[in-house]
Every structure is written in C-alpha cells, then in structure tokens.
Design an enzyme around this catalytic site. Structure first.
Site, short mmCIF file in Angstrom:
data_model
loop_
_atom_site.label_atom_id
_atom_site.label_comp_id
_atom_site.label_asym_id
_atom_site.label_seq_id
_atom_site.Cartn_x
_atom_site.Cartn_y
_atom_site.Cartn_z
N SER A 1 -5.21 48.53 53.04
CA SER A 1 -3.83 48.29 53.44
C SER A 1 -2.77 48.60 52.40
O SER A 1 -1.58 48.61 52.73
CB SER A 1 -3.66 46.83 53.90
N LYS B 1 5.84 42.40 50.24
CA LYS B 1 5.22 42.30 51.58
C LYS B 1 5.35 40.87 52.10
O LYS B 1 5.09 39.91 51.37
CB LYS B 1 3.75 42.71 51.48
N SER C 1 -1.80 48.07 56.42
CA SER C 1 -0.80 47.15 56.92
C SER C 1 0.45 47.05 56.04
O SER C 1 1.48 46.56 56.51
CB SER C 1 -1.41 45.75 57.05
#
Lengths: 495, 498
Positions: free
Chosen positions: A180, A81, A156
C-alpha cells in the site's frame, strides 16, 4: 516563488529555511495554496489542516528566531494518511464507521513527526481501512492520479502518493500491509519505502492486519524518504512488536554508490503477466545498475508465487478480529436496533464498505473451527517458506530487484468489480510484508502512455541503509523527472 | 424439563449408581498495581470509566503491552501449584461480540499457557484427594455491564450501562482436572486454592466481590466407568456456599435425567442463588466458536529460567506446610489447623504462641470467638484487628484465673472492638474474677431467696436446676464471680437435709 517552493524537496526547503531565505509560514502557505488548486481534481485529502498547519509553521518560525532547538523536519509540509490517529483531529480510515471519530491520542508516528516539527498539512485519502489497491474503496470518494486524472493513484495510500506527486507536499506518510505504500508510489511516480516490520511503531496506526502493517515514507526523492524514515523510526515501548534496537543510520551511506554490489533480479516474475512498459522500466534499472558497477544476476524465490494466496488469508483473518471493535457501542457510527446484536449488525452493515465486508467474511471463515488449519495455519507455513526463499536469495545477493506492480495506473472503475484482478496488483509486493523485510519502490521512467513505472528493491530485515543507497544511485542514474505530464493531466497539476 | 428433586431427597441407592465428575475453572483477579496490557490503575472505587485509557478502551490503533508484574504473579501461582512454567507461552485472541468487551475479543492464552500440569491436595470428610491442575493462564478481564429493566440480563433490558474500569484487569484462570467427586470436594478445592492465592499475596481472592470467580463443569457417569458423561458448565456462583449448592443441584438434576433414561444436554447453565436452581443460558449468550488465533500485537512470553528459579526460591510457605506445622509442631487437631489456615489466622496463632500463649488455648479463642466476631462484623478473619501479643495476654489472664472464660470473651470482644489490650480493658472495667467465697456468700443467698422453685428442685436432687441460680449470681456480680466457686457454694447450701 510559490511554485518554486512547492517544487522543492524537503532537503532544499530545510536548507532554505535554515539559511533564513524563506519562513516556514511561507513554505506551508505555498503548499496549502497548491492543495487548494489541485484538490478539486485529485481529492487526495480527506481533511486539509490549514489553520493548525499555519500555526505550527508560525511556531517553528518563532522558535527559530528565538534560537530555540528545532526538529529535523522543521517547517516541512507533510501529508498524513488518515489511518494514523491524531488527537482531537478526525481520523476516518476512509470509512463511514469512523466518520466524526476524534481519537483521544496521537499515534507514536504522529508524535514523532510533531517532535521533528514536520507540519501536517492534511490527512490523506485511502482505501477503507487500507484495504485496496486503487483508493476507490474510500467511503469518501476516490483519489485521482496526478499523471492522468482518469486513472487511479493506486492504493491504499493513494492520497499520500497523489499529494506528493502533485507537489501538494514534499513528504507523505503511508502505510503498507501488502504493497500500500509501494504500489501507489509506483503508479504516481514517487519513492515509497515499506520498512522492516517493527522499525516504525504501529501504536496509533489503526490496524488492518497487525502482523503485516508498517508505516513508511513517501517522497519525490530517495534522500527525502530517508530523512522522513529517520524521523519516525526507532523503538517504542507502546508497541510490543517494535524492534528493541535503535534505528540504523539511514543517511550516512546514502551516496556511497553500488560498485561491486550484488543485485538479484527476481527472474520468474519477469515472465508473469507484466505490462511491457513495466518490463522496459525494469530493464532500464538493470542497465543503470550495471553501468554503476553492480553485478546483476537472476535469482529465484520459488514460493513467492504463493504469497498472494497466503496474504489474502492472513490479512483478512487478522482484519476480521481487528475490525470487530467497530460495533456502535463506544465511538463512531451507531445505527440503533432493538437488541445489542441488531445494533451491532446494523452499524457494521451501514458503516463498512463492500471490500471491508468481503475481507471480514473471508477472515472470519478462515479462522473458524475446522478451517483454521487448512487456511490460517497453512498460510503461516507458506509465510515461513517465503522467508526461507529470501534468506537463500540473500546468500548470494545484497539486494533484490523486480517490478513493483504488474502494470501502470489503470482507469478508475477498471478493476473495482473484479476483486481478484485487484488483488493481483499486490503480487510483487506482498512477499516482503510476509517476510517482514524492507522494500522500496522507485520511479524508473514512463511507459508508452506517459505513465510512471516503478521498480522495487528489496533487502533483508534492517537492510534499509543498503536499500536507500542502491535507490539513491539508481535515482541519480535514471534522472526521473517527477513532474506529472501525462496527456490528461491538467495545467494546474503540471505546475 | 424434568424438575429436579431437592438434594436431600436423593436416596442412598441413587447416589451409589452415579459418580459425579467435577472440574473447576477459577478466575483470580490479580492485585497488580496496573492493568494487564496498559498502565491504568486497578484499584476499585473509581467513578465509572475513569480508570481507562486508549488501550483498555480498545480505541482504534491502540496496542497492548504485557504487564511483567502480572506474568510474575502467574509464574508464582504456577510454581506454588507445582506446575511447569512454559519457556515460551503465547497470547491468543478469543473472538466474540459483547458490549462490555472493548475490542470484541479478549486477549487470553490458548494452546501454550503460562503454566501447565500441577496439582493440590484437598481434605474432606471422605479423605484426602490429589486434584490435578491442567493449566494456569493469563488473560484480561472485561468491563462490567449493568442491564436496566430486565432483572440483570441483557435480553429484555431497557438500556445497558458499561463501566470499563475493570476492562483489562489481569486475571489468572486456573483450570483443574475433572478430579473432584463431590460438592464438598469442590468447596474444599476452592478453599485451598484461595488460601494459596492469599498466601502468595497476588489477589485478595474474594468470591463475594468477584475478585475470585468460579465456573464448574459437572457430569455424571456410572460408578466404576472411566468414560466421562456429558458435561454441563455452571456459571454465576459467587460464594463457597453457592458453589456447593449449585453442584448439588446439578448432580441431582442430572441424576434425575439419567435415571429417567433422558440425555443430559451439553450446555452452559446459570446458577440462580435466590431460586436455588440452574437454568440454561439463552443460546445467544452461549458462544460456540471463539476463532482463537495468536495475537499478532504481542510477543511470546519467555521468562528467563534464572528469574523463574529466583521466584521459586522466594515463595512463601504454602498452606499445606503451615497446616502440618500447626498439627505436628503445635499439636493442634487437623480440622482446627485447617480452619485457621483457611481463615488466614495461622500467622496470628503463631504470633500468640511466640508471645507465650499455649497454642491450643490460642487456637480455641481464634476458631470460636474471633471467627464469630469477624462473621458478625463482616470482617475478613485475615484482617482481624488483633495482635498475637494481645491474644497471648488474654490467654494468660484466663489461665491465671483473673478472668473467667465468660469474662475472657467479653474482654476479647472489647479488644476486637478497638478498646485496647486485654490488660488495659480489665483494668479500665475493673474486671477481676471473684473467687473468695465470703465475698460471694451474700449473692448466693439472695439468688436462692429469689428463685425458690429452682432451689427446691435442686434440693430434690435435680442438679441441672442449678443453672438459673448460677445465672442470678453472675448477674448480681457483673459476671465477675468465679463459676466454680459459685457452684460449690450453691451445692453446699442446697444439699438435701441429712
């Protein structure tokens, strides 16, 4: 051969590479080709690291040939990420304000992945500064769900979830502040684990809400997730909030089964706004656990319903302070102005997206003199009550079971103009963040539309071994096929 | 704005109507090896932005880790000031935007500071006063901005440069109760606090260099009242002298307003040393709401009680105790003891006494000659290049008549200049006081012959006129003549004819 390599789990790849059946370079190249094939449709990555990944893989092969020691994930491709700092490699957090920013250092998690010889194939898309539940808040365009490219992957950590689901990489790293990791894992049909707060170092994780943020693994199997968590967990002197004790053994008990285990079904949540497909998935999980010998009983978390309200005060409050460093003075975007104040205001206006601005304003307000007690301090008291709810539940249960998300993947644009509807995606996931306790999302079949459904397992702090053991048993019993096969998924994505 | 009259113009009557109420906030930059929340060096002199890392630059993702050494220094100061050490203190974030603050928040302590509730004694001409210490808390320093083209202020600058070497240096903020009643007391308080900090060795505590910084809160209230008046905070005083001047200015300014029936505005004012006045900070430089909240990146500071007790047991002697040892033990006057302790010369005095010097003589040399030499050479008296043994030797040479007081001064200056011990300097320069009247007779006669007017005045019965004659003899003998013998010779030669 290439397709077989991308369909393999991390465990299988490690075995094949260890036996000399395949080189790390071949494994990595196969995944890079897979990314090239899927990326136009999915946009899971903000940056694909072809050359460094192949160079790292070649180095792994060389060291293996020379008989030198290798890390626990040697040669396994991983999607990272883009909110974890990578030295010299752009780290954007999905924000214009950090476009072009190259951190001068590696996050502890990144350093540990490197030490484990995991090969980072790219940095994945996310909601700006991890604020969102659909990855639509990325300044660089949304990611699409491999199961149905008209739908969101969740967020996310939507980029990492989509990458793992699309066989771009067997492993992904996400971060979870209010769900997330788990919500996109549920929406993309993969496994995602939010660890105990402090189990994984936050050093180099660009902060959203410091008291809630945790880094965790995403994978297509429970065992792969456990393997990845084991590689990054453990004390870090650079993070004062990292736990002092060594990480628990995550693999030893993995296949011990759940016979006699007490599972609490989070009862009141079943009544509340849950899609029928999610309810059915949860029922399948309950039946499977009972077949395996677990005892399932209803439990109540009386204050969990206040979690969203508390979360959306605490997280924006911390974010408003954490994000004040983006001022155009030292790095990232700068929009000039006649005065320092004007430069900072213009930079932040141009650099932050709407959702970030909304949360910075909410948080700034909540911390203001005269409002602090009513908002921030009150939210912290709710947090304490939720922790007590969990403690009470664990007097009679070993783990808790519930839905991960109220619904399955929703169409792009469906909730982007309705922040409250978007925030409600987190209703089942935020209590674990507020309590600092571990939670895992596991695929439990598909809904009628052919979209993955996730169920959530929760455990007390440092209960990861139990959590993974239950998930492993449930995974085997449910026999979920992680291959995206929804009506709208493309041939390429179907692999 | 009412123009404030000069301090000296205040009448006694005005002075009696209003009572100044003063509290000080003092920042002490700690001399720990590394910064408050990272491993960067704290030493001065590095090129700009070379003593930095991701943490003190506030790079995205970096996290602070509290420096145990700074916590220890804070606890030691707290103990020295008689504070209670909090078993569980917290770090808070103080949020405001400023370019020299890398994170746009400062990590500080707020509602639960490290040390609370101590005090210290100050002595002035007005007597002795106990000044309460509200709290001592830890925080990090900011970077340093240089604003170009605006006289040093950010507003109107062409451009600004920021050096983050100082960002993250550990600070202790010592907040006093509003117990001070005059500029003199404020100076005495700061002087005493500085002596304590130096005795602890936790900071070099130099106001001029900014390693000790002071803000003053000043208000006035009618004499006899207990309710506080409106308070004004004064910043930018970087010497004891400017602290005293700024408070005096502010007291007179506020008195002018109050006497004219005008309100004092609560505000922060900037002391301009050159102009000798305070002026309000522009609104934008003043922040009203810092949005304090507990820093989620840091854990509570929980010093083990045994550790605190060990630190307490290991505290050095505090200046107050040293002073009483100098007065009661060595018989020095209180004021001189005060001067010696605050100048950091008590150790030197005690070394000299231990080496056989009379304490009074050694003290006089220190408070006169050594302090003068240090002031002239810009040397901190605590760093005076003199040993107790050398001072004792000098005292001995004067006491046994080898050196006159004047020669003694000359030898001491040579010693401070690094020319050796007093004994060696005397030998090298061939300095011996000449007390033999036969050896001085010729020089005395020459002085009388060369200064007939002075000689005449002495003969006429004006003994003060002897000065130029003595001076001439001293010059002729290279300063070695014993002044007492010279005086006797001159008197007998110039006695009025009988």
């Amino acid at each position: 051969m290439t397709a077989a390599l991308t369909r393999a789990t991390a465990v299988e790849l490690l075995a094949a590479m260890g036996a000399g059946e395949v080189a790390a370079v071949e494994v990595v190249r196969a995944h890079l080709e897979r990314i090239a094939a899927t990326e136009e449709r999915l946009h899971a990555f903000l940056r694909v690291l072809d050359e460094p990944a192949l160079a790292h893989a070649a180095d792994v092969d060389r060291r293996r040939a020379a008989g030198e020691p290798l890390g626990a994930l040697a040669g396994v491709p991983l999607a990272l990420k883009d909110i974890l700092c990578t030295a010299g490699v752009p780290t954007t957090c999905g924000s214009r304000i950090l476009e072009g920013y190259r951190p001068p250092y590696d996050a502890t998690v990144v350093a540990r992945l490197r030490a484990a010889d995991a090969v980072v194939v790219g940095k994945t898309n996310l909601d700006e500064f991890a604020m969102g539940s659909s990855t639509e808040n990325s300044a660089f365009g949304p990611t699409r769900n491999p199961w149905d490219t008209s739908r969101v992957p969740g967020g996310s950590s939507g980029g990492s979830a989509a990458a793992v689901a699309a066989f771009d990489a067997p492993l992904g790293i996400g971060t979870d502040t209010g769900g997330s990791i788990r919500q996109p894992a549920a929406l993309c049909g993969v496994v995602g684990l939010k660890p105990t707060y402090g189990l994984v170092s936050r050093y180099g994780l660009v902060a959203f809400a410091s008291s809630l943020d945790q880094v965790g693994p995403m994978a297509r199997t429970v065992t792969d997730a456990a393997l990845l968590l084991g590689a990054v967990a453990g004390p870090d002197p650079m993070d004062s909030t990292s736990l002092q004790e060594p990480a628990p053994d995550l693999l030893g008990d993995l296949d011990r089964g759940v016979d006699g285990l007490r599972v609490g079904l989070v009862a009141e949540e079943i009544e509340d706004g849950m899609a029928p497909g999610v309810r059915a998935g949860l029922a399948r999980a309950v039946e499977a656990l009972e077949r395996l010998g677990a005892k399932v009983a209803d439990v109540r978390l009386p204050h969990a319903g206040y979690g969203i309200a508390a979360y959306y005060l605490i997280a924006p409050s911390e974010a408003s302070s954490n994000l004040s460093r983006y001022d155009g003075v030292r790095y990232g975007l700068r929009v000039d102005g006649a005065t320092t104040e004007e430069m900072t205001a213009r930079t932040r206006d141009a650099g932050f997206g709407d959702e970030v601005k909304r949360r910075v304003m909410i948080g700034t307000h909540a911390l203001s003199a005269g409002y602090y007690d009513a908002y921030y301090a009150q939210a912290q008291r709710v947090r304490t009550l939720i922790m007590r709810d969990f403690a009470a539940a664990y007097e009679s249960c070993d783990v808790l079971l519930g839905p991960t998300s109220p619904g399955t993947a929703f169409p792009l644009g469906a909730k982007i103009d309705d922040p409250l509807a978007m925030y409600l995606n987190d209703v089942y996931t935020v209590p674990s963040n507020l309590a600092g306790a571990p939670a895992l999302s596991l695929p439990a079949g598909l809904d009628d539309g052919g979209l993955p459904v996730g169920v959530q397992l929760m455990a007390p702090a440092l209960g990861e071994p139990t959590l993974l053991r239950v998930a492993r048993a449930l995974e085997a019993e449910l026999a979920f096929d992680p291959t995206p096969r929804g009506a709208r998924s493309s041939e390429e994505v179907r692999a | 704005m009412t123009t404030a009259p000069g301090a000296a113009e205040a009448t006694a009557e005005q002075a009696e109507r209003w009572e100044p109420v003063i509290g000080l906030e003092v920042h002490v930059e700690l001399s720990t090896r590394t910064k408050m929340f990272c491993g960067c060096a704290t030493d001065f002199g590095g090129a700009p932005n070379t003593r930095t890392c991701p943490v003190c630059l506030g790079q995205p993702g970096s996290l602070p880790v509290a420096n145990a050494g700074a916590v220890e220094y804070g606890i030691r100061l707290g103990l020295a000031l008689g504070c209670r050490i909090a078993p569980d203190s917290r770090f808070h974030r103080k949020n405001y935007f400023y370019p020299d603050m890398p994170k746009n928040y400062q990590i500080s302590q707020y509602d639960v500071p490290l040390c609370v509730g101590g005090g210290l004694e100050v002595v002035t001409g007005a007597g002795r006063r106990h000044v309460g210490i509200t709290r001592v808390h830890m925080e990090e320093d900011t970077g340093k901005s240089s604003h170009v083209g605006s006289g040093g202020r950010i507003h109107g600058a062409d451009h600004s440069l920021v050096d983050y070497n100082r960002a993250g240096i550990p600070l202790l903020e010592v907040v006093s109760e509003p117990d001070l009643r005059s500029a003199e007391e404020a100076r005495a308080y700061l002087t005493e606090l500085r002596a304590i900090v130096r005795t602890l060795g936790i900071s070099d505590a130099k106001l001029e260099e900014g390693s000790m910084r002071c803000d003053a809160n000043v208000s006035l209230r009618p004499v006899g009242h207990t309710v506080f008046g409106t308070r004004v905070e004064i910043k930018n005083m970087n010497s004891l002298r400017s602290l005293g001047r700024a408070i005096l200015y502010e007291v007179v300014r506020q008195r002018g307003l109050l006497d004219a029936g005008e309100p004092v505005v609560q505000e922060t004012r900037h002391w301009d040393e050159d102009a000798g006045r305070t002026s309000p900070l522009r609104r934008k430089e003043e922040i009203t709401d810092y949005r304090y909240f507990p820093d989620p990146d840091l854990v509570p500071v929980m010093p083990a009680p045994e550790w605190v007790e060990r630190l307490r047991a290991d505290l050095p002697e505090m200046p107050g105790v040293t002073r009483s040892r100098l007065t009661e033990g060595l018989g020095l006057p209180a004021e001189q003891a005060h001067t010696l302790v605050h100048a950091g010369l008590a150790g030197l005095l005690q070394d000299a006494a231990a080496a056989g010097s009379g304490p009074a003589e050694a003290a006089n040399w220190l408070t006169n000659e050594v302090l003068t030499w240090c002031a002239e050479h810009g040397v901190d008296p605590a760093d005076a290049p003199l040993t107790g043994a050398a001072l004792a030797e000098l005292v001995g040479l004067v006491a046994d008549g080898t050196l006159s007081a004047r020669l003694g001064r000359s030898v001491l200056v040579d010693a401070l200049d690094g020319r050796g011990t007093p004994g060696r300097i005397v030998a090298a320069r061939g300095l011996r006081q000449i007390s033999d009247s036969d050896r001085l007779a010729a020089a005395v006669d020459e002085a009388i012959a060369a200064n007939p007017e002075a000689a005449a005045r002495v003969r006429e019965g004006n003994p003060k006129a002897v000065g130029p004659l003595v001076g001439a003899v001293m010059r002729a003998t290279g300063g070695q003549a014993n002044p007492r013998v010279v005086n006797e010779l001159l008197r007998s030669r110039l006695a009025a004819p009988g």
